[in-house]
Design an enzyme around this catalytic site. Structure first.
Site, PDB file in Angstrom:
ATOM      1  N   LYS A   5      45.136 -11.502 -80.798  1.00  0.00           N
ATOM      2  CA  LYS A   5      43.967 -12.386 -80.647  1.00  0.00           C
ATOM      3  C   LYS A   5      43.136 -12.415 -81.928  1.00  0.00           C
ATOM      4  O   LYS A   5      42.765 -13.481 -82.412  1.00  0.00           O
ATOM      5  CB  LYS A   5      43.066 -11.909 -79.486  1.00  0.00           C
ATOM      6  CG  LYS A   5      43.761 -11.865 -78.134  1.00  0.00           C
ATOM      7  CD  LYS A   5      42.789 -11.521 -77.014  1.00  0.00           C
ATOM      8  CE  LYS A   5      42.180 -10.130 -77.095  1.00  0.00           C
ATOM      9  NZ  LYS A   5      43.142  -9.025 -76.904  1.00  0.00           N
ATOM     10  N   ARG A  50      36.570 -10.632 -70.101  1.00  0.00           N
ATOM     11  CA  ARG A  50      37.610  -9.650 -69.782  1.00  0.00           C
ATOM     12  C   ARG A  50      37.634  -9.332 -68.298  1.00  0.00           C
ATOM     13  O   ARG A  50      38.479  -8.555 -67.854  1.00  0.00           O
ATOM     14  CB  ARG A  50      37.334  -8.367 -70.538  1.00  0.00           C
ATOM     15  CG  ARG A  50      38.250  -8.118 -71.751  1.00  0.00           C
ATOM     16  CD  ARG A  50      37.798  -6.820 -72.340  1.00  0.00           C
ATOM     17  NE  ARG A  50      38.677  -6.175 -73.258  1.00  0.00           N
ATOM     18  CZ  ARG A  50      38.643  -6.311 -74.576  1.00  0.00           C
ATOM     19  NH1 ARG A  50      37.842  -7.190 -75.121  1.00  0.00           N
ATOM     20  NH2 ARG A  50      39.431  -5.582 -75.336  1.00  0.00           N
ATOM     21  N   ARG A  94      48.531  -0.228 -86.489  1.00  0.00           N
ATOM     22  CA  ARG A  94      47.743  -1.248 -87.193  1.00  0.00           C
ATOM     23  C   ARG A  94      46.546  -0.675 -87.954  1.00  0.00           C
ATOM     24  O   ARG A  94      45.977   0.333 -87.578  1.00  0.00           O
ATOM     25  CB  ARG A  94      47.290  -2.350 -86.226  1.00  0.00           C
ATOM     26  CG  ARG A  94      46.191  -1.957 -85.278  1.00  0.00           C
ATOM     27  CD  ARG A  94      45.851  -3.135 -84.357  1.00  0.00           C
ATOM     28  NE  ARG A  94      44.807  -2.762 -83.420  1.00  0.00           N
ATOM     29  CZ  ARG A  94      44.327  -3.565 -82.473  1.00  0.00           C
ATOM     30  NH1 ARG A  94      44.808  -4.787 -82.318  1.00  0.00           N
ATOM     31  NH2 ARG A  94      43.370  -3.154 -81.665  1.00  0.00           N
ATOM     32  N   ARG A 132      40.983   1.710 -86.335  1.00  0.00           N
ATOM     33  CA  ARG A 132      39.987   1.815 -85.265  1.00  0.00           C
ATOM     34  C   ARG A 132      40.117   3.150 -84.541  1.00  0.00           C
ATOM     35  O   ARG A 132      41.222   3.612 -84.269  1.00  0.00           O
ATOM     36  CB  ARG A 132      40.178   0.666 -84.276  1.00  0.00           C
ATOM     37  CG  ARG A 132      39.535  -0.601 -84.774  1.00  0.00           C
ATOM     38  CD  ARG A 132      39.841  -1.768 -83.914  1.00  0.00           C
ATOM     39  NE  ARG A 132      39.733  -1.506 -82.476  1.00  0.00           N
ATOM     40  CZ  ARG A 132      39.866  -2.444 -81.563  1.00  0.00           C
ATOM     41  NH1 ARG A 132      40.084  -3.701 -81.928  1.00  0.00           N
ATOM     42  NH2 ARG A 132      39.773  -2.167 -80.289  1.00  0.00           N
ATOM     43  N   ARG A 160      43.465   1.107 -72.026  1.00  0.00           N
ATOM     44  CA  ARG A 160      43.069  -0.287 -72.272  1.00  0.00           C
ATOM     45  C   ARG A 160      44.068  -1.244 -71.622  1.00  0.00           C
ATOM     46  O   ARG A 160      43.688  -2.297 -71.106  1.00  0.00           O
ATOM     47  CB  ARG A 160      42.968  -0.540 -73.785  1.00  0.00           C
ATOM     48  CG  ARG A 160      41.684   0.071 -74.365  1.00  0.00           C
ATOM     49  CD  ARG A 160      41.821   0.420 -75.827  1.00  0.00           C
ATOM     50  NE  ARG A 160      41.880  -0.714 -76.718  1.00  0.00           N
ATOM     51  CZ  ARG A 160      42.328  -0.654 -77.973  1.00  0.00           C
ATOM     52  NH1 ARG A 160      42.777   0.486 -78.474  1.00  0.00           N
ATOM     53  NH2 ARG A 160      42.345  -1.714 -78.716  1.00  0.00           N
TER      54      ARG A 160
HETATM   55  P1  AMP Z   1      38.571  -5.155 -78.731  1.00  0.00           P
HETATM   56  O1  AMP Z   1      38.145  -5.127 -80.159  1.00  0.00           O
HETATM   57  O2  AMP Z   1      38.486  -6.542 -78.145  1.00  0.00           O
HETATM   58  O3  AMP Z   1      39.900  -4.505 -78.488  1.00  0.00           O
HETATM   59  O4  AMP Z   1      37.493  -4.283 -77.929  1.00  0.00           O
HETATM   60  C1  AMP Z   1      37.315  -2.900 -78.184  1.00  0.00           C
HETATM   61  C2  AMP Z   1      36.607  -2.230 -77.016  1.00  0.00           C
HETATM   62  O5  AMP Z   1      35.306  -2.824 -76.857  1.00  0.00           O
HETATM   63  C3  AMP Z   1      37.289  -2.406 -75.673  1.00  0.00           C
HETATM   64  O6  AMP Z   1      38.299  -1.437 -75.453  1.00  0.00           O
HETATM   65  C4  AMP Z   1      36.105  -2.248 -74.728  1.00  0.00           C
HETATM   66  O7  AMP Z   1      35.727  -0.886 -74.600  1.00  0.00           O
HETATM   67  C5  AMP Z   1      34.999  -2.948 -75.475  1.00  0.00           C
HETATM   68  N1  AMP Z   1      34.945  -4.412 -75.163  1.00  0.00           N
HETATM   69  C6  AMP Z   1      35.187  -5.453 -76.004  1.00  0.00           C
HETATM   70  N2  AMP Z   1      35.025  -6.631 -75.387  1.00  0.00           N
HETATM   71  C7  AMP Z   1      34.694  -6.329 -74.104  1.00  0.00           C
HETATM   72  C8  AMP Z   1      34.418  -7.112 -72.960  1.00  0.00           C
HETATM   73  N3  AMP Z   1      34.476  -8.460 -72.996  1.00  0.00           N
HETATM   74  N4  AMP Z   1      34.098  -6.467 -71.805  1.00  0.00           N
HETATM   75  C9  AMP Z   1      34.046  -5.115 -71.745  1.00  0.00           C
HETATM   76  N5  AMP Z   1      34.308  -4.315 -72.786  1.00  0.00           N
HETATM   77  C10 AMP Z   1      34.625  -4.912 -73.969  1.00  0.00           C
END
Ligand code: AMP
Length: 219
Positions: free
Chosen positions: A14, A89, A128, A162, A173
């Site tokens: 994404k 999400r 990554r 990360r 996740r």
């Molecule tokens: P991402 O960078 O999208 O993989 O997000 C990293 C982390 O941020 C996720 O594992 C969640 O803990 C939190 N997070 C990001 N977006 C959301 C969302 N829309 N709802 C809930 N938690 C989120």
């Protein structure tokens, strides 16, 4: 300009695709993961509440995430068209987004699900890393910079991984994705907005399919 959601598990691509669409069409990438990581780094109240949940690979509460998105949507640059990356999400967030969009007189044009298998997700995420300067993405086995110490895009010499990209957290996740996020595929299909793309293949081919889906939605 179109507004779209990129749906998919962590590691589906994404962020990579959103960056490409930003370059190609000038769309704004609204990544809740990025906004939350910023909030954590700045130590804001939302960041403090989100930190532990993120480290454990859980989902931050709908209220916190929706408030962050609402604030971001009040910036004038959303007129460029928005790519929602990592949001919504949960079905609760999807409903909150419907309400936010109508309140702010914005419309959703298309929702693209990037479909990948769980095994690929684990492999992609565990290797990554990104350039700390420009954010360009790399992977230990699939895509290293031509000089391993320098970013191909900007020449930067610092790279970062990360904190939540480790095997345990990835499994958590993925469980969260299947339990909470995958139901959004049916939610948006029911609204006639869904396009599905097989995201196991070549990044540029997926990018072309995505560009076509957006052009059709925007026509
Ligand atoms: P991402 O960078 O999208 O993989 O997000 C990293 C982390 O941020 C996720 O594992 C969640 O803990 C939190 N997070 C990001 N977006 C959301 C969302 N829309 N709802 C809930 N938690 C989120």
């Amino acid at each position: 300009m179109p507004n779209l959601i990129l749906l998919g598990p962590p590691g589906a691509g994404k962020g990579t695709q959103a960056r490409m669409l930003t370059e190609k069409f000038g769309l704004l990438q609204l990544s809740t993961g990025d906004l939350l990581r910023e909030a954590v780094a700045e130590g804001t109240p939302a960041g403090k509440a989100a930190k532990e949940v993120m480290e454990a690979g859980g989902l931050v509460s709908d209220d916190i995430v929706t408030a962050i998105v609402s604030d971001r949507l009040d910036q004038p640059d959303v007129a460029q068209g928005v790519i929602f990356d990592g949001f919504p999400r949960t079905v609760g967030q999807a409903k909150a987004l419907d309400a936010l969009l109508s309140e702010k007189s914005l419309e959703l044009d298309v929702v693209v699900s990037l479909d990948v298998q769980d095994e690929a997700v684990i492999e992609r995420i565990s290797g990554r890393y990104t350039c700390a300067t420009c954010g360009e993405g790399y992977h230990d086995t699939h895509e290293t910079p031509s000089n391993p110490d320098l970013c191909d895009s900007c020449g930067g010499s610092e790279f970062k991984r990360r904190a939540d990209d480790n095997a345990e957290t990835v499994a958590q996740r993925l469980r969260g994705y299947h339990a909470e996020t995958a139901p959004l595929i049916a939610y948006y299909d029911g609204k006639g907005l869904l396009k599905r793309i097989d995201a196991m293949g070549d990044i540029s081919v997926i990018g072309q399919q995505l560009a076509t889906a957006i052009a059709q939605a925007d026509a």
